[in-house]
Design a protein around this motif. Sequence first.
Motif, PDB file in Angstrom:
ATOM      1  N   MET A  23       0.860  -1.194   0.000  1.00  0.00           N
ATOM      2  CA  MET A  23       0.000   0.000   0.000  1.00  0.00           C
ATOM      3  C   MET A  23       0.888   1.234   0.000  1.00  0.00           C
ATOM      4  N   GLN A  24       0.793   2.025  -1.062  1.00  0.00           N
ATOM      5  CA  GLN A  24       1.578   3.254  -1.155  1.00  0.00           C
ATOM      6  C   GLN A  24       0.743   4.347  -1.817  1.00  0.00           C
ATOM      7  N   PRO A  25       0.819   5.582  -1.316  1.00  0.00           N
ATOM      8  CA  PRO A  25       0.066   6.694  -1.917  1.00  0.00           C
ATOM      9  C   PRO A  25       0.873   7.378  -3.009  1.00  0.00           C
ATOM     10  N   VAL A  26       0.680   6.984  -4.252  1.00  0.00           N
ATOM     11  CA  VAL A  26       1.536   7.479  -5.326  1.00  0.00           C
ATOM     12  C   VAL A  26       0.927   8.641  -6.112  1.00  0.00           C
ATOM     13  N   THR A  27      -0.280   9.075  -5.755  1.00  0.00           N
ATOM     14  CA  THR A  27      -0.890  10.238  -6.415  1.00  0.00           C
ATOM     15  C   THR A  27      -1.661  11.054  -5.386  1.00  0.00           C
ATOM     16  N   ALA A  91       1.855 -10.826   4.506  1.00  0.00           N
ATOM     17  CA  ALA A  91       2.335  -9.616   5.167  1.00  0.00           C
ATOM     18  C   ALA A  91       1.841  -8.387   4.416  1.00  0.00           C
ATOM     19  N   ILE A  92       2.029  -7.229   5.053  1.00  0.00           N
ATOM     20  CA  ILE A  92       1.657  -5.946   4.462  1.00  0.00           C
ATOM     21  C   ILE A  92       2.875  -5.037   4.471  1.00  0.00           C
ATOM     22  N   TYR A  93       3.131  -4.385   3.342  1.00  0.00           N
ATOM     23  CA  TYR A  93       4.174  -3.359   3.273  1.00  0.00           C
ATOM     24  C   TYR A  93       3.496  -2.011   3.053  1.00  0.00           C
ATOM     25  N   GLY A  94       3.554  -1.125   4.089  1.00  0.00           N
ATOM     26  CA  GLY A  94       2.875   0.154   4.026  1.00  0.00           C
ATOM     27  C   GLY A  94       1.709   0.152   5.009  1.00  0.00           C
ATOM     28  N   PRO A  95       0.886   1.210   4.983  1.00  0.00           N
ATOM     29  CA  PRO A  95       1.047   2.462   4.248  1.00  0.00           C
ATOM     30  C   PRO A  95       2.161   3.330   4.850  1.00  0.00           C
ATOM     31  N   VAL A  96       2.326   4.550   4.325  1.00  0.00           N
ATOM     32  CA  VAL A  96       3.338   5.460   4.861  1.00  0.00           C
ATOM     33  C   VAL A  96       2.753   6.384   5.916  1.00  0.00           C
ATOM     34  N   ILE A 116       4.782  -3.875   7.895  1.00  0.00           N
ATOM     35  CA  ILE A 116       6.002  -3.072   7.955  1.00  0.00           C
ATOM     36  C   ILE A 116       5.763  -1.753   7.238  1.00  0.00           C
ATOM     37  N   SER A 117       6.076  -0.662   7.906  1.00  0.00           N
ATOM     38  CA  SER A 117       5.995   0.659   7.282  1.00  0.00           C
ATOM     39  C   SER A 117       7.362   1.311   7.368  1.00  0.00           C
ATOM     40  N   ASN A 118       7.726   2.012   6.316  1.00  0.00           N
ATOM     41  CA  ASN A 118       9.026   2.674   6.288  1.00  0.00           C
ATOM     42  C   ASN A 118       8.937   4.166   6.598  1.00  0.00           C
ATOM     43  N   ALA A 119       7.730   4.672   6.923  1.00  0.00           N
ATOM     44  CA  ALA A 119       7.620   6.115   7.125  1.00  0.00           C
ATOM     45  C   ALA A 119       6.691   6.524   8.259  1.00  0.00           C
ATOM     46  N   ALA A 120       5.890   5.624   8.796  1.00  0.00           N
ATOM     47  CA  ALA A 120       4.953   5.984   9.861  1.00  0.00           C
ATOM     48  C   ALA A 120       5.724   6.284  11.143  1.00  0.00           C
ATOM     49  N   THR A 121       5.496   7.452  11.735  1.00  0.00           N
ATOM     50  CA  THR A 121       6.292   7.891  12.882  1.00  0.00           C
ATOM     51  C   THR A 121       5.478   8.080  14.160  1.00  0.00           C
ATOM     52  N   SER A 122       4.199   7.785  14.142  1.00  0.00           N
ATOM     53  CA  SER A 122       3.352   7.980  15.312  1.00  0.00           C
ATOM     54  C   SER A 122       3.839   7.139  16.493  1.00  0.00           C
TER      55      SER A 122
END
Length: 245
Positions: A23-27, A91-96, A116-122
């Motif tokens: 899951m990635q927000p590309v637009t 597994a799930i990769y994302g969202p950001v 796994i998320s590579n950008a979620a900082t909460s």
Amino acid sequence: AVILSCHNHQCLSLKQRLYVAGMQPVTDNFVALASRGYIVAANMALRDINARDDILKDYELVIEFKNTKLFCPLAMKYLYDYIQQPPVKIAIYGPVSSLCCESVSSVAKYWNLVQISNAATSATLSNRALYPYFYRTALSDVAYNVVRQQLFQLFNWDKIAIIYQTLSLFQTSATDLENNLKNGNMTVVASEAFAQNPERHVPLLKAKDARIIVVYAYPDMVQKILCTAYHLDYYGPNYVWFLLG
């Protein structure tokens, strides 16, 4: 809705495929360009793993991405699509987005899906009771507060102001910083919270002569804050604005 499907065609046909839901927000959002890069990086990683015989040698990793557009309801819709439609995902990769991760992870755990998320900082996502299968490669916003406080001490800044957007990920970080500052014998001269109109709060910061200001907000709100500060002549060598990211 499907952006990209990746697998290594050179893998032996006898290999069992393991499917990952991406899951990635590309637009339609401010992280779209970065998200496209995350997709490229994920595909490179899978290609390298699939080409090796010392990691999952009997398996082939396959990932499919869907565009969440940084919209949590859409991310949840895709989660249910992934769960209900074959093949089975492991597994799930994302969202950001932290907010989207909180929504997805709170439900995905009932299917024992590792996320796994590579950008979620909460900071909320660090709660293992609520999110037992969530992992990330980015530090939480709270982790940076220790560094911020040490930086203030280094420059002998003992009067700090905080302005934050009233979303859980920002509120948690702002409250944590405020508590740390007070415990460190620093003064919080102002703590302003806003939902949609930060322009109303910037004059209050200036009226309290806040010189060191920490901002917790999404970029669209940060733009409004800085534009207001500019029009109020609330910037220059005597002021420091700390932004996320």
